[in-house]
Enzyme design. Structure first.
Site, PDB file in Angstrom:
ATOM      1  N   GLU A 484      -0.044   1.082 -12.280  1.00 11.72           N
ATOM      2  CA  GLU A 484       0.817   0.211 -11.484  1.00 11.72           C
ATOM      3  C   GLU A 484       0.527  -1.239 -11.853  1.00 11.72           C
ATOM      4  OE1 GLU A 484       2.303   0.010  -6.845  1.00 11.72           O
ATOM      5  OE2 GLU A 484       0.844   1.502  -7.492  1.00 11.72           O
ATOM      6  N   GLU A 759      -6.891  -0.080  -0.027  1.00  8.00           N
ATOM      7  CA  GLU A 759      -5.448   0.010   0.260  1.00  8.00           C
ATOM      8  C   GLU A 759      -5.196   0.653   1.614  1.00  8.00           C
ATOM      9  OE1 GLU A 759      -1.402   1.617  -1.981  1.00  8.00           O
ATOM     10  OE2 GLU A 759      -3.344   2.452  -2.550  1.00  8.00           O
TER      11      GLU A 759
END
Length: 908
Positions: A484, A759
């Site tokens: 990502e 996260e």
């Protein structure tokens, strides 16, 4: 003896009175002595050093600019009556491409005394017109391996037959580049030219290479990698997003001592080949085969007859811009803290810190020996090397030895996020001395420090800073490890104000915001990631509330933190376009359409039969951010003096808030989504009538208690949670949340051994099992936004919006949470601001430092001024301290100017 003492005192007082203010830390376009800018009217800034003298202000300045070549005076202001010491706009004769300029400034203080002229500062102009580029775009002349795409080498030999006075080289590429001259690396930047919206804005870098050149024969060369330009990027295995080619543009400008010049450029005379970098991709890692090493390839003595030629391409130069932000450089290094074998028998090295960068390895062996270094953030529950959360990212560097002695390996044109490496193919016992982890991030200067009496909070601050370091790698990425590593807009906006406290992100965000505007869709929608590699105008991938609002929130936060009105001017059209998008997609001023991420990763449970999951309506959230961005456009219109826009958006905002109340709020103040995030956003953005706000904040506090003093907020609610609680007299609840160490909380990951921000609140569950590997990063800075509250409320360092950039400072500490000591220091654009407080027995001690040419309102926690002293003197008699008109419950407010102040009062 008494006479001597009196003489000493008289001399000391006289010296203080005669002491001149000093001008220091001169900056051009927010950089110290930049060698390449392309602003036609650059801005100048400086700081005043008044020592510990109180109340020093600038009342006038004089500034002069001259060309370094010929000492020609380009601009002189004369004496200007002004206290402005930031962003003085150049108004002299036109500046010339490639020229160096020198400038100095002197000031007058409020005692009427003039400073000496400052030490000279300099700046260099870049290529101001496409026609200034004489270089040609070149690509390899050989047939590329289209699968592995080994890094091409380019080189050219040339002669210099006169004595060199100075030399500058300007370089950019399609892909990434590293350059050499005469066998030595050019500069210390990595991953250049950085990542921008390449088809609209491609940065070039400039380097002073005078010291790399030699009389007679010379050579220049460059190695290229695929990078963001044509490498794999995004989720769908896409590559060649910006183009299939890999290309170099290089221009070397040499000035001789006799004043003549010579230009060496990339053109058809160059040669190309390949070398040891056989493969390099951001997600996958690099393969370096030292058997393919080309010794001395960038030196004049090298024979390149066997090399291929190059192809000249007519790629545009109209999109080239000088580099605005600080480049990516090497920073901290880490040695192994542990070398061990996992239960599976894997040989693993632990560096003790989750970081972003790579590992340098020293090894000796036989030709063809192959060593693999794999990277991971954590170990799984049994203690084995864990990479499932990297998804498709191989994150592996492969090194092939040439043999014959010790070899040193570092990857090129890639990076990894890791704490652990797994070593395969190493034919001897692992030795800690042979492995060094090197951190890479944009070279932003540290600005803030925050320490407390609570070690867990100090570790949280450490994790916040390292989350920022790891993800501020030319663009603000969401995560640095998996497949990502994109510039997610939601993450950037929620963290942007915290980021300003930790590091100087002024130019970092100014650069990235230009790409926000460049990639914004024609509809006004803003992509989910910037640079946008997920969509286009025909297939928009954007428009999510709280993410697309980055186009409004971050420019405003940068203006507040740095006082730079130009950022608002540059982004204003983009800001309005996003608000217009929301307006166009609303019905009766209610925005309840479109796809939204909502309160991303909020607290939820697998079996929600009892309603424990904190689900907040995405459209309720959208309406709140619709209002917030509209308010910030109103604020911006005021700053820019656009009364027509101010009136228009003020009327719009009133309708947005009315629609919110009609749709989502009962007459008794119950919000339809009875969640922490719903109350937080409604209160933070003033969505409720005044008479409903306190009871709404009470509902919020009760909700938190209902969850056992735990937060349940996600990406959008969390940044404002403690701000709202402290604003509405629930600071005790805010502190309980801050100090909570069971899931979900900020300190839970700290207790679980985290060295960065996760996260997910439960990236590692209490039982040691791991969250879903499809989306579970252990270096994701969004939840680190609590750092803003720690600096602004706990320590109390803030700026008034009417005096942005800490021209008008607020010092308002908030003791609580059984904290006994807080020390926060912050280097603002004007200089260092300090706010320290300490509980000492029955007293509260405050240490405050304010830089010259600013003023501050200091709020002292006390019921009244009686008993407050400053350096042992009653407050009413303290020099440079006056009572303020401002008031706040539980505080005594005073006004001060520059200087160091020590207040003491009874413990509140």
């Amino acid at each position: 003896m008494r006479k001597l003492l009196l003489l000493f005192v008289a001399f000391h007082v006289s010296a203080i009175c005669l002491a001149q203010v000093k001008v220091q830390y001169l900056q051009t376009e927010n950089a110290v002595n930049p060698i390449c800018i392309d602003a036609l009217n650059p801005r100048f800034s400086w700081q005043l050093d008044a020592g510990d003298k109180r109340g020093v202000m600038q009342t006038a300045y004089e500034l002069k600019v001259s060309s370094a070549k010929g000492k020609h005076e380009a601009w002189k202001t004369g004496k200007v009556s002004s206290d402005q010491s930031m962003y003085i706009i150049y108004k002299g004769e036109p500046l010339a491409s490639g020229q160096k300029y020198i400038w100095q400034v002197r000031v007058w203080d409020n005692a009427g005394k003039a400073s000496a002229w400052s030490e000279p500062a300099s700046f260099g102009m870049g290529m101001l017109n496409a026609a200034d580029w004489k270089a040609k775009w070149i690509t390899p002349g050989f047939v590329e391996d289209s699968v592995n795409r080994p890094s091409p080498l380019f080189r050219k030999g040339f002669s210099l037959n006169k004595k060199v006075a100075s030399a500058m080289v300007y370089i950019t590429s399609h892909g990434l580049y590293e350059a050499q001259i005469n066998g030595k690396r050019v500069g210390d930047a990595f991953l250049t030219p950085g990542w921008t919206t390449y088809n609209k804005r491609l940065q070039y870098q400039a380097y002073d290479v005078t010291g790399l050149l030699q009389p007679g024969a010379n050579a220049v060369g460059a190695t290229l990698g695929s990078g963001w330009y044509r490498g794999h990027i995004g989720f769908s295995n896409q590559k060649n997003y910006y183009g299939k080619d890999i290309a170099l543009l290089l221009q070397l400008e040499v000035t001789y001592t006799d004043g003549s010049t010579e230009t060496i450029v990339s053109d058809e005379s160059w040669k190309s080949s390949t070398g040891p970098v056989r493969f390099a991709e951001i997600y996958a890692g690099a393969t370096i085969d030292n058997r393919m090493q080309v010794k001395n390839w960038s030196t004049a003595a090298f024979d390149d007859k066997s090399w291929s030629g190059v192809m000249v391409k007519d790629y545009t130069k109209n999109t080239l811009v000088a580099t605005v932000n600080e480049p990516v450089r090497k920073h901290e290094t880490f040695k192994p803290v542990k070398i061990f074998k996992t239960p599976k028998g894997e040989e693993v090295i632990d560096f003790g810190q989750n970081l972003v960068g790579w590992v340098q390895m020293k090894v000796s062996g036989n030709a063809g020996d192959t060593i693999r270094l794999s990277h991971a953030e954590i170990l799984d529950k049994p203690g084995n090397f864990y990479t499932d959360n990297l998804r498709a990212a191989r994150a592996q560097d492969i090194y092939v030895l040439k043999g014959g002695g010790e070899e040193t390996f570092e990857p090129q044109f890639t990076w990894q996020g890791f704490r652990y490496i797994k070593v395969e193919g190493y034919k001897k016992d692992l030795n800690a001395a042979d492995f060094t982890a090197i951190a890479l991030y944009s070279d932003m200067k540290p600005t803030g420090t925050f320490t407390s009496s609570n070690d867990m909070i100090n570790k949280l601050q450490h994790n916040i800073q390292w989350g920022q370091k790891g993800n501020f790698l030319d663009v603000p990425t969401d995560c640095p490890q998996r497949d990502e590593r994109l510039g997610w807009t939601g993450d950037a906006q929620v963290f942007s104000r915290t980021a300003t406290y930790n590091m100087n992100v002024h130019n970092f965000f100014a650069k990235w915001l230009k790409d926000v505007a460049a990639d914004q869709y024609k509809s006004g929608s803003v992509p989910h990631v910037i640079p946008d590699v997920l969509g286009n105008d025909k297939n928009e991938s954007g428009g999510s509330t709280g993410w697309a609002d980055v186009s409004v929130i971050v420019p405003w936060n940068m203006y507040v933190a740095y006082g730079d009105k130009q950022i608002l001017e540059n982004q204003y059209s983009s800001m309005k376009a996003w608000v217009k998008y929301m307006e166009n997609h609303s019905k009766n001023d209610l925005w309840n359409t479109g796809g939204h991420f909502g309160d991303w990763l909020f607290y939820s449970v697998n079996d929600d039969t009892d309603g424990s999951s904190a689900i907040t309506s995405k459209y309720l959230i959208a309406q709140c951010f619709f209002a917030h961005s509209t308010q910030l456009v109103i604020n911006t219109a005021k700053v820019l003096g656009n009364k027509q826009d101010e009136d228009y958006y003020t009327a719009l905002l009133a309708r947005i808030k009315k629609a919110f109340v009609n749709e989502y709020v009962t007459p008794n103040g119950l919000i339809s989504s009875d969640t922490q995030t719903a109350y937080v956003l409604a209160l933070e953005f003033d969505m409720l009538p005044e008479n409903l706000r306190q009871q709404a904040s009470d509902r919020l506090a009760n909700n938190i208690r209902r969850y056992g003093n735990h937060l349940t907020t996600g990406f959008l609610g969390t940044p404002y949670l403690c701000h709202v609680l402290s604003r509405f007299n629930h600071v005790d609840v805010a502190y309980r949340l801050l100090l909570q160490d069971t899931y979900p909380s900020w300190l839970y990951p700290v207790k679980m051994g985290a060295t960065t921000i996760w996260e997910r609140w439960d990236g590692i569950r209490p039982d040691g099992s791991l969250e879903t590997p499809t989306m579970n990063s252990y270096n994701h800075y969004a939840y680190g936004a609590i750092g803003d509250w720690m600096y602004r409320v706990v320590a109390g360092i803030d700026t008034k919006e009417e005096g942005p950039g800490y021209k008008q400072i607020i010092i308002k500490p908030t003791p609580g949470g059984n904290m006994t000591n807080i020390e926060a220091d912050y280097n603002t654009t004007y200089g260092k601001v300090s706010s320290h407080w300490k509980i000492d027995g029955g007293n509260l001690l405050m240490h405050v430092e304010i830089p010259a040419n600013t003023t501050a309102t200091v709020y002292i926690p006390a019921a009244n001024a009686t008993g407050i002293t400053e350096k042992g003197v009653a407050l009413s008699s303290a020099p440079g301290v006056t009572m303020a008109n401002e008031s706040a419950t539980g505080y005594v407010a005073v006004n001060v100017g520059s200087g160091v102040y020590d207040f003491s009062t009874a413990k509140p």
